[in-house]
Design a protein around this motif. Sequence first.
Motif, PDB file in Angstrom:
ATOM      1  N   GLU A  91       2.973  -4.198   2.159  1.00 56.25           N
ATOM      2  CA  GLU A  91       2.093  -3.699   1.247  1.00 56.25           C
ATOM      3  C   GLU A  91       1.063  -2.453   1.203  1.00 56.25           C
ATOM      4  O   GLU A  91       0.759  -2.088   1.022  1.00 56.25           O
ATOM      5  CB  GLU A  91       2.945  -3.837  -0.517  1.00 56.25           C
ATOM      6  N   THR A  92       0.167  -3.742   1.556  1.00 57.69           N
ATOM      7  CA  THR A  92      -1.406  -3.769   1.520  1.00 57.69           C
ATOM      8  C   THR A  92      -1.739  -3.129   3.016  1.00 57.69           C
ATOM      9  O   THR A  92      -2.712  -2.668   3.284  1.00 57.69           O
ATOM     10  CB  THR A  92      -2.148  -5.020   1.238  1.00 57.69           C
ATOM     11  N   GLY A  93      -0.941  -3.389   4.091  1.00 54.42           N
ATOM     12  CA  GLY A  93      -1.194  -3.380   5.333  1.00 54.42           C
ATOM     13  C   GLY A  93      -1.921  -4.776   6.433  1.00 54.42           C
ATOM     14  O   GLY A  93      -2.635  -5.012   7.067  1.00 54.42           O
ATOM     15  N   ASP A  94      -2.791  -5.801   5.079  1.00 50.99           N
ATOM     16  CA  ASP A  94      -3.331  -6.698   5.422  1.00 50.99           C
ATOM     17  C   ASP A  94      -2.953  -7.359   6.517  1.00 50.99           C
ATOM     18  O   ASP A  94      -1.702  -8.522   6.624  1.00 50.99           O
ATOM     19  CB  ASP A  94      -3.864  -7.471   4.089  1.00 50.99           C
ATOM     20  N   VAL A  95      -3.495  -7.424   7.606  1.00 51.50           N
ATOM     21  CA  VAL A  95      -3.266  -8.306   8.657  1.00 51.50           C
ATOM     22  C   VAL A  95      -3.764 -10.001   8.063  1.00 51.50           C
ATOM     23  O   VAL A  95      -5.152 -10.429   8.333  1.00 51.50           O
ATOM     24  CB  VAL A  95      -3.980  -8.108  10.125  1.00 51.50           C
ATOM     25  N   ARG A  96      -3.159 -11.255   8.107  1.00 53.71           N
ATOM     26  CA  ARG A  96      -3.603 -12.724   7.615  1.00 53.71           C
ATOM     27  C   ARG A  96      -3.589 -13.670   9.124  1.00 53.71           C
ATOM     28  O   ARG A  96      -2.590 -13.513   9.952  1.00 53.71           O
ATOM     29  CB  ARG A  96      -3.454 -13.354   6.494  1.00 53.71           C
ATOM     30  N   GLU A  97      -4.218 -14.222   9.754  1.00 53.52           N
ATOM     31  CA  GLU A  97      -3.638 -15.740  10.409  1.00 53.52           C
ATOM     32  C   GLU A  97      -4.299 -16.604   9.591  1.00 53.52           C
ATOM     33  O   GLU A  97      -5.248 -17.848   9.039  1.00 53.52           O
ATOM     34  CB  GLU A  97      -5.052 -15.615  11.687  1.00 53.52           C
ATOM     35  N   VAL A  98      -2.964 -17.580   9.733  1.00 56.82           N
ATOM     36  CA  VAL A  98      -3.178 -19.251   8.964  1.00 56.82           C
ATOM     37  C   VAL A  98      -2.077 -20.054   9.745  1.00 56.82           C
ATOM     38  O   VAL A  98      -1.583 -19.520  11.140  1.00 56.82           O
ATOM     39  CB  VAL A  98      -2.000 -18.424   7.846  1.00 56.82           C
ATOM     40  N   VAL A  99      -2.579 -21.581   9.664  1.00 59.00           N
ATOM     41  CA  VAL A  99      -1.621 -22.071  10.328  1.00 59.00           C
ATOM     42  C   VAL A  99      -0.903 -22.333   9.226  1.00 59.00           C
ATOM     43  O   VAL A  99      -0.845 -23.346   8.191  1.00 59.00           O
ATOM     44  CB  VAL A  99      -2.434 -23.908  10.673  1.00 59.00           C
ATOM     45  N   LEU A 100       0.535 -23.015   9.191  1.00 62.78           N
ATOM     46  CA  LEU A 100       1.612 -23.425   8.390  1.00 62.78           C
ATOM     47  C   LEU A 100       1.329 -24.931   8.173  1.00 62.78           C
ATOM     48  O   LEU A 100       2.031 -25.420   9.483  1.00 62.78           O
ATOM     49  CB  LEU A 100       3.310 -22.730   8.891  1.00 62.78           C
TER      50      LEU A 100
END
Length: 139
Positions: free
Chosen positions: A77-86
Motif C-alpha cells: 500500500e505504502t511502497g515502504d520497504v522494511r527489513e526485519v528478523v522474524l
Amino acid sequence: MTRTIQNDFTTPALPPIVITASEAHRLSALADSSMAVFPRVAQFLARETDRARVVADDSELPDVVRMGSRVRYRDDETGDVREVVLVYPHEADIALRRISVLTPVGAALIGLSVGQTIDFQTPSHQTRAVTILAVKQQS
C-alpha cells in the motif's frame, strides 16, 4: 489469482507456504496458547500453520521465511520497504527490528518465499498486503 466462494464474493488466493515440522509444531502450540490473549492474530497464525506444507527440519529452504530469518519486504500500500528478523515473542525487540511471529505482519510472513504476496489484517482492521523481496537465513 482469486477464488470464488459461494456468495459470489472473491477473495485473494492464499500463496502456498512451507514450514519445517519443528516450527509447525511450535507455532501451532504458540497459537493455541495465545487464543485467549490475542485471538485474532492467534487464529491467523493457526490458519497459516494448518495450511502450510510441512517439510523435514533439515530441508534446504534458502528463499523461505523461517523463524530467525532476516526478511526484506514491501508494504504494497505504502511502497515502504522494511527489513526485519522474524522471532518468537520473547525475542522480539522493535529497536533491533526483531518482530514477533505473534503480530499480524509476523504471522503473515512465516512460510512465504521471495516474490510471494499475502494480505493480512492490521490491529486497526485494515487489510494490508506485503511482498517478500529477500530472505536470508541467520546462522
